[in-house]
Design an enzyme around this catalytic site. Structure first.
Site, PDB file in Angstrom:
ATOM      1  N   CYS A  97      33.513  16.581  47.877  1.00 17.81           N
ATOM      2  CA  CYS A  97      33.843  17.991  47.849  1.00 17.81           C
ATOM      3  C   CYS A  97      35.366  18.141  47.807  1.00 17.81           C
ATOM      4  O   CYS A  97      36.064  17.678  48.704  1.00 17.81           O
ATOM      5  CB  CYS A  97      33.273  18.646  49.100  1.00 17.81           C
ATOM      6  SG  CYS A  97      33.316  20.417  48.991  1.00 17.81           S
TER       7      CYS A  97
ATOM      8  N   ASN B 158      31.654  -1.124  43.791  1.00 18.10           N
ATOM      9  CA  ASN B 158      31.253  -0.718  45.130  1.00 18.10           C
ATOM     10  C   ASN B 158      30.236   0.414  45.136  1.00 18.10           C
ATOM     11  O   ASN B 158      29.399   0.499  46.016  1.00 18.10           O
ATOM     12  CB  ASN B 158      32.483  -0.305  45.945  1.00 18.10           C
ATOM     13  CG  ASN B 158      33.440   0.566  45.162  1.00 18.10           C
ATOM     14  OD1 ASN B 158      33.943   0.162  44.110  1.00 18.10           O
ATOM     15  ND2 ASN B 158      33.681   1.767  45.649  1.00 18.10           N
TER      16      ASN B 158
END
Ligand SMILES: Cc1ncc(COP(=O)(O)O)c(C=O)c1O
Length: 375
Positions: free
Chosen positions: A322, A151
């Site tokens: 993050c 993906n």
């Protein structure tokens, strides 16, 4: 400024033909497909037509198609279903280090139940070596699960070779084809696989529907027990509405001609990026064994998320996330051995049937402006 959608690997819009096929089931045809009276007739017939459409795309029998709620459920059903069904035979599962969380997490769950899982490595392009699979299979191996196409970077795995190796050792082979349906050929007998996952919303059907191909003769333990829907493999009253959508999407996905055009646009984008940024941009993934719509590139020494944040109106994905204030490379890029200096600047652009040349040129121009301003 016109918005530009270049995130088709995340999700696709519902195709108008799919929406049209669904409409009669939104407005009527409410019967339970399992009932024995007139209200069930239309829903039951539609369900079976849809099953046939999915089967036609995969080149399998209709009774080998189990409708699910999506790609994640299909993967969970394949992994847990095969593992539970084959517990007496063994406890070893083999997969790869570049799999989607919808494979990795069920594997972690099975490890908590005592399974041993081998995570095969990949090379710098994201491809695994079938010989590594050959070496990893033991007499305790019950299942191999290797994704068809990745993906994030679009790399296509040597599924036929891997499936042949598994078959020689009489081990079941599953592939997660969530990203490959409608982009490349996904015929189960040519691939030589026993189980294959489909995700509707990656192929112009709505979210919340998918399918698992289960080869005749392969038994899996259901995840959801109840009345004997879906041949006893997935209990719960089937949604004719969603099945019809997936069926129509699969009918459309048989025509791969649109992908030739998409591939040309994808390559135009890549060439434009190389002209603009030279050595400052590198390709992540395989140059040829790659989905025709996927372009994962790194802007070397930059932060992909920061570029995307400034790229007004362009929808795309980054290759880093993050976590607690630190930017971390995606596990896929890590498995490929991409260095942080390169990988932090990764952005995945994924094109689709409605992507136009003007959109690609505009995205390139916006990128050039953003990077010029950023110095
Ligand atoms: C390779 C792959 N497998 C599985 C899934 C999960 O599919 P779904 O969102 O239908 O559960 C995705 C979706 O991101 C995917 O890309």
């Amino acid at each position: 400024m016109q918005p530009i959608y270049l995130d088709y690997n995340a999700s696709t819009p519902i195709d108008p033909a799919v929406a049209a096929a669904m409409r009669p089931f939104l407005e009527g045809h409410y019967g339970n497909p399992s009932s024995g009276h007139w209200a069930a007739t239309r829903a039951k017939a539609a369900l079976e037509t849809a099953r046939g459409q999915v089967a036609a795309l995969l080149g399998c029998h209709a009774d080998e198609v189990v409708f699910t709620s999506g790609g994640s459920e299909a993967n969970n059903l394949a992994l847990k279903g095969a593992f539970f069904a084959l517990r007496d035979k063994g406890d070893h599962v083999i997969t790869a280090r570049i799999e989607h969380p919808a494979i990795v997490e069920p594997c972690h769950f099975l490890e908590r139940l005592g399974a041993r899982v081998t995570y095969l490595p990949v090379d710098g392009t994201g491809r695994l070596d079938p010989d590594d699979l050959r070496k990893a299979i033991t007499s305790r191996t019950v299942l191999v699960s290797i994704m068809h196409a990745n993906n994030e970077v679009g790399t296509i795995q040597p599924i036929e070779d891997c499936a042949r190796i598994a078959r020689e050792r009489e081990v079941l082979f599953h592939t997660d084809a969530a990203q490959s349906i409608g982009k490349i050929a996904t015929r189960v007998n040519e691939l030589g696989i026993d189980l294959l996952s489909v995700a509707g919303h990656k192929a112009y059907a709505p979210k919340g529907v998918g399918a698992l191909f289960v080869r005749r003769g392969v038994s899996i333990e259901p995840l959801i027990h109840g009345a004997g829907h879906e041949g006893g493999r997935r209990a719960g009253t089937e949604s004719a509405l969603l099945a019809v959508a997936l069926g129509k999407a699969c009918e459309l996905a048989r025509d791969l001609a649109a992908m030739d055009r998409v591939g040309v646009l994808r390559d135009r984008f890549w060439q434009g990026l190389q002209q603009q940024f030279g050595d400052g941009v590198v390709l992540n993934g395989h140059s040829t064994h790659r989905l025709p719509n996927t372009l994962n590139v790194s802007f070397v020494g930059r932060i992909g998320a920061q570029i995307l944040a400034r790229l007004d109106g362009v929808a795309a994905s980054t290759g880093s996330a993050c976590h607690s204030g630190r930017i971390e490379l995606s596990p896929v890029l890590q498995a490929m051995g991409v260095t942080p200096h390169v990988g932090m600047g990764a952005i995945r652009f994924s094109l689709g049937r409605s992507t136009t040349r003007d959109q690609i040129d505009a995205a390139l121009e916006r990128l050039t402006n953003v990077l010029a301003v950023a110095g």
